[in-house]
Design an enzyme around this catalytic site. Structure first.
Site, PDB file in Angstrom:
ATOM      1  N   ASP A   1      14.395  45.572 -41.338  1.00 10.69           N
ATOM      2  CA  ASP A   1      13.498  45.635 -39.834  1.00 10.69           C
ATOM      3  C   ASP A   1      11.997  45.880 -40.266  1.00 10.69           C
ATOM      4  O   ASP A   1      11.040  45.278 -39.619  1.00 10.69           O
ATOM      5  CB  ASP A   1      14.102  46.729 -38.938  1.00 10.69           C
ATOM      6  CG  ASP A   1      14.299  47.902 -39.501  1.00 10.69           C
ATOM      7  OD1 ASP A   1      13.903  48.295 -40.801  1.00 10.69           O
ATOM      8  OD2 ASP A   1      14.829  48.722 -38.819  1.00 10.69           O
TER       9      ASP A   1
ATOM     10  N   ASP B   1       8.020  50.542 -44.573  1.00  5.51           N
ATOM     11  CA  ASP B   1       7.252  51.748 -44.299  1.00  5.51           C
ATOM     12  C   ASP B   1       6.630  52.349 -45.577  1.00  5.51           C
ATOM     13  O   ASP B   1       5.618  52.036 -46.155  1.00  5.51           O
ATOM     14  CB  ASP B   1       8.147  52.739 -43.193  1.00  5.51           C
ATOM     15  CG  ASP B   1       7.074  53.934 -42.808  1.00  5.51           C
ATOM     16  OD1 ASP B   1       5.998  53.690 -42.473  1.00  5.51           O
ATOM     17  OD2 ASP B   1       7.695  54.849 -42.393  1.00  5.51           O
TER      18      ASP B   1
HETATM   19  P1  5GP Z   1      10.862  53.489 -45.706  1.00  2.00           P
HETATM   20  O1  5GP Z   1      11.965  53.769 -46.573  1.00  2.00           O
HETATM   21  O2  5GP Z   1      10.406  52.148 -46.109  1.00  2.00           O
HETATM   22  O3  5GP Z   1      10.041  54.519 -45.424  1.00  2.00           O
HETATM   23  O4  5GP Z   1      11.837  53.286 -44.495  1.00  2.00           O
HETATM   24  C1  5GP Z   1      12.341  52.104 -43.904  1.00  2.00           C
HETATM   25  C2  5GP Z   1      13.174  52.544 -42.613  1.00  2.00           C
HETATM   26  O5  5GP Z   1      12.624  53.403 -41.907  1.00  2.00           O
HETATM   27  C3  5GP Z   1      13.225  51.217 -41.690  1.00  2.00           C
HETATM   28  O6  5GP Z   1      14.386  50.606 -42.209  1.00  2.00           O
HETATM   29  C4  5GP Z   1      13.331  51.938 -40.680  1.00  2.00           C
HETATM   30  O7  5GP Z   1      14.739  52.205 -40.109  1.00  2.00           O
HETATM   31  C5  5GP Z   1      12.634  53.353 -40.498  1.00  2.00           C
HETATM   32  N1  5GP Z   1      11.029  53.153 -39.949  1.00  2.00           N
HETATM   33  C6  5GP Z   1      10.145  53.234 -40.714  1.00  2.00           C
HETATM   34  N2  5GP Z   1       8.966  53.038 -39.638  1.00  2.00           N
HETATM   35  C7  5GP Z   1       9.699  53.079 -38.622  1.00  2.00           C
HETATM   36  C8  5GP Z   1       9.100  53.041 -37.167  1.00  2.00           C
HETATM   37  O8  5GP Z   1       7.969  52.756 -36.939  1.00  2.00           O
HETATM   38  N3  5GP Z   1       9.965  52.790 -36.296  1.00  2.00           N
HETATM   39  C9  5GP Z   1      11.544  52.938 -36.516  1.00  2.00           C
HETATM   40  N4  5GP Z   1      12.105  52.960 -35.307  1.00  2.00           N
HETATM   41  N5  5GP Z   1      11.800  53.162 -37.610  1.00  2.00           N
HETATM   42  C10 5GP Z   1      10.941  53.239 -38.735  1.00  2.00           C
END
Ligand code: 5GP
Length: 178
Positions: free
Chosen positions: A99, A102
């Site tokens: 999705d 981040d």
């Molecule tokens: P990362 O490991 O890249 O920090 O995070 C990935 C996961 O964090 C994504 O699959 C998602 O589930 C969650 N996430 C990151 N940013 C957002 C955001 O702005 N909104 C939501 N709802 N989930 C996020």
């Protein structure tokens, strides 16, 4: 109604469909000589994966994995495999559908795991990219939309498991998570 909790719609349903058509065409062309295993990361990728695969016009297999790293609006940094794939991906091309990228911690961990299972290649298709928040040096090969550093919900993205069913990507009103 759910829309009452939305401060701003960032990406409309029509824009998502249009972009999925473009991404699907690109993926079909890039993987035309292969039968990729498309792995959706539960639960956030489900609406995006469902839309995207309509426009992938080559043989492919669909699988799902569940990894968790978030609670509320903050990643706890510790990526846990909740459900692994249950088929062999040895010598196969894998496309992860996510999705949002981040911090990049989730994808780094998932890519490492899939390579440890002897995948031939592992690439990533993410609906959203939030490059300002990146901690791990990782990029998705296919990105739907690059967005600013805002916490978004809808089209699969949740806040405490809510709002995944919104048909667009929006920003939540502050009072909904304070
Ligand atoms: P990362 O490991 O890249 O920090 O995070 C990935 C996961 O964090 C994504 O699959 C998602 O589930 C969650 N996430 C990151 N940013 C957002 C955001 O702005 N909104 C939501 N709802 N989930 C996020």
């Amino acid at each position: 109604m759910l829309i009452d909790d939305v401060k701003e719609i960032l990406i409309t349903q029509e824009e998502i469909t249009r972009r999925c058509k473009e991404l699907g065409a690109q993926i079909s062309s890039d993987y035309k000589d292969s039968c990729p295993v498309i792995i959706g990361l539960l639960k956030g990728s489900v609406p995006f994966m469902a839309e995207l695969i309509k426009y992938i016009d080559i043989d492919c297999r669909l699988e799902f994995m569940d990894v968790s790293s978030y609670s509320g609006t903050e990643s706890n940094g510790d990526v846990r495999i909740v459900k692994d794939i249950d088929c062999s991906i040895k010598d196969l091309d894998v496309l992860i559908v996510e999705d949002i990228v981040d911090t990049g911690k989730t994808l780094a961990k998932v890519k490492e795991l899939l390579y440890s299972k002897d995948a031939r290649s592992v690439k990533v298709c993410s609906l959203l990219d939030k490059p300002d928040r990146r901690i791990v040096d990782i990029e998705a090969e296919y990105v739907g939309f690059t967005i600013p550093n805002k916490f978004v919900i809808g089209f699969g993205l949740d806040f405490n498991q809510k709002y995944r069913n919104l048909p667009y990507v929006g920003v939540l009103k502050e009072e909904c998570y304070k």
